[in-house]
Design a protein around this motif. Structure first.
Motif, PDB file in Angstrom:
ATOM      1  N   UNK A  73     109.475   3.701   2.934  1.00 26.80           N
ATOM      2  CA  UNK A  73     108.214   4.352   2.426  1.00 26.80           C
ATOM      3  C   UNK A  73     106.871   4.526   3.018  1.00 26.80           C
ATOM      4  N   UNK A  74     106.203   5.526   2.751  1.00 27.96           N
ATOM      5  CA  UNK A  74     105.006   5.548   3.096  1.00 27.96           C
ATOM      6  C   UNK A  74     103.830   6.156   2.532  1.00 27.96           C
ATOM      7  N   UNK A  75     102.727   5.627   2.172  1.00 25.80           N
ATOM      8  CA  UNK A  75     101.597   6.211   1.167  1.00 25.80           C
ATOM      9  C   UNK A  75     100.323   6.089   1.945  1.00 25.80           C
ATOM     10  N   UNK A  76      99.699   7.327   2.197  1.00 30.29           N
ATOM     11  CA  UNK A  76      98.285   7.143   2.562  1.00 30.29           C
ATOM     12  C   UNK A  76      97.415   8.138   1.510  1.00 30.29           C
ATOM     13  N   UNK A  77      96.515   7.411   1.072  1.00 32.99           N
ATOM     14  CA  UNK A  77      95.246   7.945   0.353  1.00 32.99           C
ATOM     15  C   UNK A  77      94.086   7.964   0.990  1.00 32.99           C
ATOM     16  N   UNK A  78      93.375   8.990   1.086  1.00 38.78           N
ATOM     17  CA  UNK A  78      91.805   8.868   1.675  1.00 38.78           C
ATOM     18  C   UNK A  78      91.143   9.761   0.914  1.00 38.78           C
ATOM     19  N   UNK A  79      89.928   9.229   0.391  1.00 38.64           N
ATOM     20  CA  UNK A  79      88.886   9.936  -0.529  1.00 38.64           C
ATOM     21  C   UNK A  79      87.765  10.551   0.237  1.00 38.64           C
ATOM     22  N   UNK A  80      87.294  11.649  -0.189  1.00 35.24           N
ATOM     23  CA  UNK A  80      86.028  12.299   0.339  1.00 35.24           C
ATOM     24  C   UNK A  80      84.982  12.409  -0.701  1.00 35.24           C
ATOM     25  N   UNK A  81      83.836  12.643  -0.321  1.00 32.60           N
ATOM     26  CA  UNK A  81      82.759  12.920  -1.350  1.00 32.60           C
ATOM     27  C   UNK A  81      81.778  11.836  -1.019  1.00 32.60           C
ATOM     28  N   UNK A  82      80.815  11.842  -1.947  1.00 31.77           N
ATOM     29  CA  UNK A  82      79.755  10.554  -1.938  1.00 31.77           C
ATOM     30  C   UNK A  82      80.406   9.209  -2.515  1.00 31.77           C
ATOM     31  N   UNK A  83      80.612   8.236  -1.728  1.00 28.69           N
ATOM     32  CA  UNK A  83      81.299   7.068  -1.975  1.00 28.69           C
ATOM     33  C   UNK A  83      80.055   6.042  -1.965  1.00 28.69           C
ATOM     34  N   UNK A  84      79.817   5.102  -3.029  1.00 29.21           N
ATOM     35  CA  UNK A  84      78.929   4.102  -3.198  1.00 29.21           C
ATOM     36  C   UNK A  84      79.232   2.976  -2.282  1.00 29.21           C
ATOM     37  N   UNK A  85      78.553   1.896  -2.152  1.00 31.66           N
ATOM     38  CA  UNK A  85      78.984   0.622  -1.153  1.00 31.66           C
ATOM     39  C   UNK A  85      79.831  -0.112  -2.065  1.00 31.66           C
ATOM     40  N   UNK A  86      80.783  -0.517  -1.669  1.00 30.79           N
ATOM     41  CA  UNK A  86      81.903  -1.237  -2.338  1.00 30.79           C
ATOM     42  C   UNK A  86      83.130  -0.538  -3.100  1.00 30.79           C
ATOM     43  N   UNK A  87      82.912   0.893  -3.020  1.00 30.16           N
ATOM     44  CA  UNK A  87      84.082   1.768  -3.549  1.00 30.16           C
ATOM     45  C   UNK A  87      85.273   1.999  -2.617  1.00 30.16           C
ATOM     46  N   UNK A  88      86.338   2.069  -2.801  1.00 28.94           N
ATOM     47  CA  UNK A  88      87.337   2.336  -2.100  1.00 28.94           C
ATOM     48  C   UNK A  88      87.373   3.689  -1.284  1.00 28.94           C
ATOM     49  N   UNK A  89      87.760   3.761  -0.134  1.00 35.45           N
ATOM     50  CA  UNK A  89      87.761   4.790   0.732  1.00 35.45           C
ATOM     51  C   UNK A  89      89.382   5.346   0.972  1.00 35.45           C
ATOM     52  N   UNK A  90      89.970   4.415   1.276  1.00 33.64           N
ATOM     53  CA  UNK A  90      91.209   4.958   1.611  1.00 33.64           C
ATOM     54  C   UNK A  90      92.442   3.728   1.245  1.00 33.64           C
ATOM     55  N   UNK A  91      93.689   3.974   1.150  1.00 27.78           N
ATOM     56  CA  UNK A  91      94.641   2.808   1.324  1.00 27.78           C
ATOM     57  C   UNK A  91      95.879   3.451   2.031  1.00 27.78           C
TER      58      UNK A  91
END
Length: 147
Positions: A73-91
């Motif tokens: 199994x494999x999972x990739x999540x990546x965010x976009x937009x304005x992200x504040x310090x400490x927020x999750x970007x990706x997993x």
């Protein structure tokens, strides 16, 4: 295998519920990247992408990882937009028969996402006057050479 490029935050525990539960899975590895402030002046990071192209590129490298390390199994999540310090970007989450496979595949995916995935990142200062595009680092390029 699942790839998601999204603006919304994700719940790590919810994403991992049921992940890698194939009967031949012996190990799972997860990594979560966060917005880091090295200078004390960062307000947020703006992450841009080209919809469609980005998901396709990440899915291709995830498929390569699944084949190369025989992942279950494999999972990739990546965010976009304005992200504040400490927020999750990706997993990244990988599942394999053995821990070495799961760890190596996760590192491969993280190195690829850091250096080759089609995202553009801009750091915006707390005063809003300074915006700097994040540039590739030699160390990130060196990390890719081992694969």
């Amino acid at each position: 295998m699942r790839v998601s490029v999204q603006s919304d935050d994700f719940d790590l525990a919810a994403e991992l519920r049921g992940f890698g539960r194939a009967t031949n899975t012996g190990a799972t590895v997860t990594f979560t990247g966060l917005v880091r402030d090295d200078t004390g002046q960062l307000d947020h990071m703006e992450i841009e992408h080209y919809p469609g192209m980005c998901e396709t590129a990440i899915a291709k490298i995830a498929e390569d990882a699944c084949a190369r390390w025989s992942l279950t199994d494999c999972l990739v999540i990546h965010r976009y937009g304005a992200l504040k310090v400490g927020e999750q970007i990706m997993m990244v989450a990988t599942a394999g028969r053995h821990r070495v496979e799961a760890f190596e595949a996760a590192e491969f995916l993280m190195d690829y996402l850091k250096s080759r995935a089609p995202f553009w990142k801009k750091e915006v200062s707390k005063d809003g006057k300074s915006t700097d595009w994040v540039r590739a680092k030699n160390s990130d390029e060196d990390a890719l050479k081992r694969w």
